[in-house]
Scaffold this motif. Sequence first.
Motif, PDB file in Angstrom:
ATOM      1  N   TYR A  17       0.886  -1.269   0.019  1.00  0.00           N
ATOM      2  CA  TYR A  17       0.241  -0.036   0.059  1.00  0.00           C
ATOM      3  C   TYR A  17       0.781   1.352   0.054  1.00  0.00           C
ATOM      4  O   TYR A  17       0.255   2.612   0.120  1.00  0.00           O
ATOM      5  CB  TYR A  17      -0.822  -0.114   1.141  1.00  0.00           C
ATOM      6  N   VAL A  18       2.132   1.062   0.147  1.00  0.00           N
ATOM      7  CA  VAL A  18       2.902   2.146  -0.408  1.00  0.00           C
ATOM      8  C   VAL A  18       3.541   2.236  -1.678  1.00  0.00           C
ATOM      9  O   VAL A  18       3.593   3.337  -2.341  1.00  0.00           O
ATOM     10  CB  VAL A  18       4.306   2.209   0.756  1.00  0.00           C
ATOM     11  N   LEU A  19       4.059   0.973  -2.206  1.00  0.00           N
ATOM     12  CA  LEU A  19       4.469   0.945  -3.298  1.00  0.00           C
ATOM     13  C   LEU A  19       3.775   0.494  -4.576  1.00  0.00           C
ATOM     14  O   LEU A  19       4.418   0.253  -5.677  1.00  0.00           O
ATOM     15  CB  LEU A  19       6.026   0.400  -3.309  1.00  0.00           C
ATOM     16  N   GLY A  20       2.728  -0.108  -4.260  1.00  0.00           N
ATOM     17  CA  GLY A  20       1.900  -0.648  -4.981  1.00  0.00           C
ATOM     18  C   GLY A  20       1.052   0.336  -6.032  1.00  0.00           C
ATOM     19  O   GLY A  20       1.422   1.586  -5.964  1.00  0.00           O
ATOM     20  N   ARG A  21       0.179  -0.242  -7.097  1.00  0.00           N
ATOM     21  CA  ARG A  21      -0.283   0.507  -7.854  1.00  0.00           C
ATOM     22  C   ARG A  21      -1.140   1.977  -7.483  1.00  0.00           C
ATOM     23  O   ARG A  21      -1.139   2.792  -7.985  1.00  0.00           O
ATOM     24  CB  ARG A  21      -1.354  -0.232  -8.824  1.00  0.00           C
ATOM     25  N   ARG A  22      -1.683   1.701  -6.248  1.00  0.00           N
ATOM     26  CA  ARG A  22      -2.491   2.790  -5.559  1.00  0.00           C
ATOM     27  C   ARG A  22      -1.837   3.278  -4.369  1.00  0.00           C
ATOM     28  O   ARG A  22      -2.326   4.067  -3.657  1.00  0.00           O
ATOM     29  CB  ARG A  22      -4.058   2.173  -5.145  1.00  0.00           C
ATOM     30  N   GLY A  23      -0.643   2.696  -4.112  1.00  0.00           N
ATOM     31  CA  GLY A  23       0.100   3.560  -2.997  1.00  0.00           C
ATOM     32  C   GLY A  23       0.608   5.080  -3.435  1.00  0.00           C
ATOM     33  O   GLY A  23       0.939   5.216  -4.796  1.00  0.00           O
ATOM     34  N   PHE A  24       0.874   5.738  -2.338  1.00  0.00           N
ATOM     35  CA  PHE A  24       1.261   7.104  -2.808  1.00  0.00           C
ATOM     36  C   PHE A  24       2.687   7.150  -3.432  1.00  0.00           C
ATOM     37  O   PHE A  24       2.844   8.005  -4.340  1.00  0.00           O
ATOM     38  CB  PHE A  24       1.243   8.372  -1.720  1.00  0.00           C
ATOM     39  N   LEU A  25       3.671   6.148  -3.060  1.00  0.00           N
ATOM     40  CA  LEU A  25       4.964   6.326  -3.867  1.00  0.00           C
ATOM     41  C   LEU A  25       4.959   5.534  -5.140  1.00  0.00           C
ATOM     42  O   LEU A  25       5.534   5.839  -6.270  1.00  0.00           O
ATOM     43  CB  LEU A  25       5.865   5.617  -2.866  1.00  0.00           C
ATOM     44  N   GLY A  26       3.908   4.341  -4.995  1.00  0.00           N
ATOM     45  CA  GLY A  26       3.665   3.760  -6.312  1.00  0.00           C
ATOM     46  C   GLY A  26       3.001   4.450  -7.432  1.00  0.00           C
ATOM     47  O   GLY A  26       3.526   4.488  -8.577  1.00  0.00           O
ATOM     48  N   ILE A  27       2.214   5.327  -7.010  1.00  0.00           N
ATOM     49  CA  ILE A  27       1.703   6.090  -8.296  1.00  0.00           C
ATOM     50  C   ILE A  27       2.745   7.126  -8.934  1.00  0.00           C
ATOM     51  O   ILE A  27       2.698   7.480 -10.008  1.00  0.00           O
ATOM     52  CB  ILE A  27       0.263   6.886  -7.777  1.00  0.00           C
ATOM     53  N   LEU A  28       3.655   7.576  -7.737  1.00  0.00           N
ATOM     54  CA  LEU A  28       4.685   8.409  -8.292  1.00  0.00           C
ATOM     55  C   LEU A  28       5.603   7.871  -9.101  1.00  0.00           C
ATOM     56  O   LEU A  28       6.166   8.508 -10.241  1.00  0.00           O
ATOM     57  CB  LEU A  28       5.258   9.263  -7.042  1.00  0.00           C
ATOM     58  N   ILE A  29       6.054   6.779  -8.824  1.00  0.00           N
ATOM     59  CA  ILE A  29       6.908   5.775  -9.551  1.00  0.00           C
ATOM     60  C   ILE A  29       6.418   5.540 -10.938  1.00  0.00           C
ATOM     61  O   ILE A  29       7.102   5.426 -12.152  1.00  0.00           O
ATOM     62  CB  ILE A  29       7.408   4.608  -8.922  1.00  0.00           C
ATOM     63  N   ASN A  30       5.213   4.959 -11.029  1.00  0.00           N
ATOM     64  CA  ASN A  30       4.501   4.722 -12.139  1.00  0.00           C
ATOM     65  C   ASN A  30       4.529   5.981 -13.198  1.00  0.00           C
ATOM     66  O   ASN A  30       4.550   5.921 -14.390  1.00  0.00           O
ATOM     67  CB  ASN A  30       2.978   4.145 -12.025  1.00  0.00           C
ATOM     68  N   ALA A  31       4.295   7.416 -12.624  1.00  0.00           N
ATOM     69  CA  ALA A  31       4.276   8.322 -13.288  1.00  0.00           C
ATOM     70  C   ALA A  31       5.401   8.607 -13.880  1.00  0.00           C
ATOM     71  O   ALA A  31       5.401   8.960 -15.032  1.00  0.00           O
ATOM     72  CB  ALA A  31       3.431   9.377 -12.660  1.00  0.00           C
ATOM     73  N   LEU A  32       6.301   8.535 -13.273  1.00  0.00           N
ATOM     74  CA  LEU A  32       7.721   8.809 -13.779  1.00  0.00           C
ATOM     75  C   LEU A  32       8.300   7.898 -14.738  1.00  0.00           C
ATOM     76  O   LEU A  32       9.319   8.221 -15.559  1.00  0.00           O
ATOM     77  CB  LEU A  32       8.636   9.118 -12.438  1.00  0.00           C
ATOM     78  N   THR A  33       7.987   6.666 -14.316  1.00  0.00           N
ATOM     79  CA  THR A  33       8.961   5.680 -15.027  1.00  0.00           C
ATOM     80  C   THR A  33       7.874   4.767 -15.804  1.00  0.00           C
ATOM     81  O   THR A  33       8.422   4.118 -16.827  1.00  0.00           O
ATOM     82  CB  THR A  33       9.612   4.773 -14.109  1.00  0.00           C
ATOM     83  N   GLY A  34       6.856   4.494 -15.678  1.00  0.00           N
ATOM     84  CA  GLY A  34       5.820   3.940 -16.283  1.00  0.00           C
ATOM     85  C   GLY A  34       5.870   2.342 -15.761  1.00  0.00           C
ATOM     86  O   GLY A  34       5.463   1.366 -16.436  1.00  0.00           O
ATOM     87  N   GLN A  35       6.649   2.101 -14.704  1.00  0.00           N
ATOM     88  CA  GLN A  35       7.004   0.810 -14.326  1.00  0.00           C
ATOM     89  C   GLN A  35       6.333   0.722 -12.771  1.00  0.00           C
ATOM     90  O   GLN A  35       5.980   1.499 -12.145  1.00  0.00           O
ATOM     91  CB  GLN A  35       8.388   0.520 -14.128  1.00  0.00           C
ATOM     92  N   GLN A  36       5.772  -0.765 -12.460  1.00  0.00           N
ATOM     93  CA  GLN A  36       5.228  -0.990 -11.159  1.00  0.00           C
ATOM     94  C   GLN A  36       6.240  -1.817 -10.451  1.00  0.00           C
ATOM     95  O   GLN A  36       7.028  -2.708 -11.076  1.00  0.00           O
ATOM     96  CB  GLN A  36       3.924  -1.742 -11.195  1.00  0.00           C
ATOM     97  N   VAL A  37       6.369  -1.493  -8.978  1.00  0.00           N
ATOM     98  CA  VAL A  37       7.306  -2.237  -8.155  1.00  0.00           C
ATOM     99  C   VAL A  37       6.783  -3.597  -7.634  1.00  0.00           C
ATOM    100  O   VAL A  37       7.497  -4.503  -7.937  1.00  0.00           O
ATOM    101  CB  VAL A  37       7.662  -1.373  -7.146  1.00  0.00           C
ATOM    102  N   PRO A  38       5.564  -3.835  -7.393  1.00  0.00           N
ATOM    103  CA  PRO A  38       5.045  -5.176  -6.974  1.00  0.00           C
ATOM    104  C   PRO A  38       5.038  -6.157  -7.709  1.00  0.00           C
ATOM    105  O   PRO A  38       4.978  -5.921  -9.118  1.00  0.00           O
ATOM    106  CB  PRO A  38       3.446  -5.000  -6.361  1.00  0.00           C
ATOM    107  N   PHE A  39       5.217  -7.415  -7.520  1.00  0.00           N
ATOM    108  CA  PHE A  39       5.353  -8.693  -8.309  1.00  0.00           C
ATOM    109  C   PHE A  39       6.395  -8.487  -9.296  1.00  0.00           C
ATOM    110  O   PHE A  39       6.243  -9.159 -10.496  1.00  0.00           O
ATOM    111  CB  PHE A  39       3.892  -8.772  -8.913  1.00  0.00           C
ATOM    112  N   THR A  40       7.477  -8.016  -8.771  1.00  0.00           N
ATOM    113  CA  THR A  40       8.704  -8.139  -9.610  1.00  0.00           C
ATOM    114  C   THR A  40       9.936  -8.432  -8.908  1.00  0.00           C
ATOM    115  O   THR A  40       9.811  -8.629  -7.438  1.00  0.00           O
ATOM    116  CB  THR A  40       9.302  -6.703 -10.244  1.00  0.00           C
ATOM    117  N   THR A  41      11.027  -8.689  -9.400  1.00  0.00           N
ATOM    118  CA  THR A  41      12.276  -8.928  -8.903  1.00  0.00           C
ATOM    119  C   THR A  41      12.814  -8.120  -7.531  1.00  0.00           C
ATOM    120  O   THR A  41      13.179  -8.426  -6.575  1.00  0.00           O
ATOM    121  CB  THR A  41      13.206  -9.775  -9.583  1.00  0.00           C
ATOM    122  N   GLY A  42      12.687  -6.967  -8.179  1.00  0.00           N
ATOM    123  CA  GLY A  42      12.968  -5.929  -7.266  1.00  0.00           C
ATOM    124  C   GLY A  42      12.134  -5.906  -5.892  1.00  0.00           C
ATOM    125  O   GLY A  42      12.598  -5.364  -4.991  1.00  0.00           O
ATOM    126  N   ALA A  43      10.926  -6.069  -6.035  1.00  0.00           N
ATOM    127  CA  ALA A  43       9.927  -6.183  -4.909  1.00  0.00           C
ATOM    128  C   ALA A  43      10.274  -7.156  -3.794  1.00  0.00           C
ATOM    129  O   ALA A  43      10.396  -6.929  -2.751  1.00  0.00           O
ATOM    130  CB  ALA A  43       8.629  -6.476  -5.335  1.00  0.00           C
TER     131      ALA A  43
END
Length: 249
Positions: A93-119
């Motif tokens: 809920y911080v880095l997910g698609r609806r998390g406040f940092l997740g929304i920012l990361i998605n807007a800047l890079t077009g990528q999502q953090v959850p369900f990746t090796t980085g996660a």
Amino acid sequence: MLALALVVLPVIGLLVRSDVTRFPSLLISESSLAALKLSVITALLSTAACVVLGVPLAVVLARSRVRGTRLLRSIVLLPLVLPPVVGGLALLYVLGRRGFLGILINALTGQQVPFTTGAVVIAQTFVAMPFLVVSLEGALRGSGDRYEQVASTLGARPWTVFRRVTLPLLLPALGSGVVLSFARALGEFGATITFAGSLEGVTRTLPLEVYTQSEVDIDSAVALSLLLIVVAFVVIVVARPRSFEGGFR
């Protein structure tokens, strides 16, 4: 004897339950090797992240005289007592698609953090870093700051004091903290499956593979469990002679 039995008997139970004849074939299966490789790689990356982030944090907690340090320490050590699945949900809920940092990361890079090796690396770092911080902070408090004060009075700059005095004092505890962090990251399950999911070859580490196999092939799950125990045990035994003897004095 009861305490020792509580630790030893479950391992003996796995040994008794294991199918020795199928053990080699179960361990060299494609899914098992992929999970083992992913576990080792992500555990190494998360351990490196723990060192980079945890060493400065431990120094601040041990040397800071600012009010609120005790509260900050409690927050940093929270993952030690927090159920891992709760930590994974918090990360989601911080880095997910609806998390406040997740929304920012998605807007800047077009990528999502959850369900990746980085996660996986982030989840492992979240649960493992407090072990490093505890080891280093305890060592710093035990050694005191007299050597650093002497170096400062002799004209050494803060960075020089940290590099030439503080870091050498931390080396034994750093070794024990690195081992503990790596072992904890290697066995991480709850935060990983909640935040990163269980995708073969991407996020399915060895503990997640054990859980998956336990539903379809219990012999494979037992074999992988024993492998995980052996890997963790070897890591601790190999690194223990110097790091643990000096890290917890």
